[in-house]
Design an enzyme around this catalytic site. Structure first.
Site: not given
Length: 245
Positions: A185, A187-188
């Protein structure tokens, strides 16, 4: 809807606690009718629900008082904390015995500050192909697993041991999640899978994380980057490089 698993140390006895949270765009009565048909095993009742405006829901999930929306304009309102997050996408059902092994890890010393979020996909999302939008992780995924570990403030000097714990947990899950690539992901930030060189970075190096974050859309982003920013002026640790670099 999101299911969260963590250790509960109430009454001096450690147990695994499972909690459910969700945002429903509609009235409580409509939600109860739907849940009774789809998830009767949860036993949802009206007292479990809170009706609020959408902006209040932002405050609620941000763990702010829902009466004060002005707090969203205050950049210093959130206290700083240290935590490590990783995530996986699940394309095949994970056997029950694997979950039992996962939960045992929560009883380790570092696991007392850890939690797992299970975020369901499927439904309408399963109709959206990976090339339809820049975010490719929709069709074919059953749910996303989010692994989190964050010690109490006084434990921050030993934070590396918690990072090591979540990396071991992540390796343990390798056979049961997406493969070729093991999706991630965006966003991480997974800086432990590789970062750009201090100068320009090659397409080959950026592909290490690029295909994990964006799958085949990564090539489209490289093409756009080459057109818009051929000198690679805008960059960070895992940015997309132009083909000229």
């Amino acid at each position: 809807m999101r299911k969260t698993l963590r250790v509960n140390s109430g009454d001096g006895k450690k147990t695994i606690q499972a909690s459910f949270s969700a945002l429903f765009l509609g009235k409580v009565d409509n939600l109860l009718s739907l849940m009774e048909k789809r998830f009767p095993e949860l036993g949802l009742v009206k007292q479990d629900c809170f009706e609020m405006s959408w902006i209040q829901s932002v405050l609620y999930f941000g763990q702010f008082p829902i009466e004060n929306s002005e707090i969203l304009l205050d950049r210093t309102a959130v206290s700083k904390s240290f935590f490590k997050v990783k995530a996986d996408y699940v394309t095949e059902p994970i056997p029950k015995i694997v979950f039992e092994g996962m939960l045992r890890r929560f009883y380790e010393e570092e696991g007392r500050y850890a939690s797992i979020n299970l975020i369901p996909y499927g439904g309408k999302m399963d109709e959206i192909s990976e090339t339809e939008t820049p975010y490719p992780h929709r069709s074919g995924n059953i749910y996303k697993i989010m692994y989190i570990v964050g010690p109490e403030e006084e434990e921050n000097l030993e934070f590396q041991k918690y990072v090591s714990w979540i990396r071991r947990f992540y390796r343990h899950m390798t056979p049961y999640v997406s493969k070729s690539p093991r999706e991630a992901y965006v966003n991480y930030r997974y800086l432990d899978i590789g970062v750009n060189n201090k100068g320009n970075t090659s397409y080959a190096r950026a592909s290490i994380w690029g295909f994990k974050y964006f799958k085949n859309n990564f090539n489209n982003f490289v093409h756009v980057k080459t057109l818009v920013d051929p000198d690679n002026f805008l960059k960070h640790e895992q940015s997309i490089p132009p083909l000229l670099s």
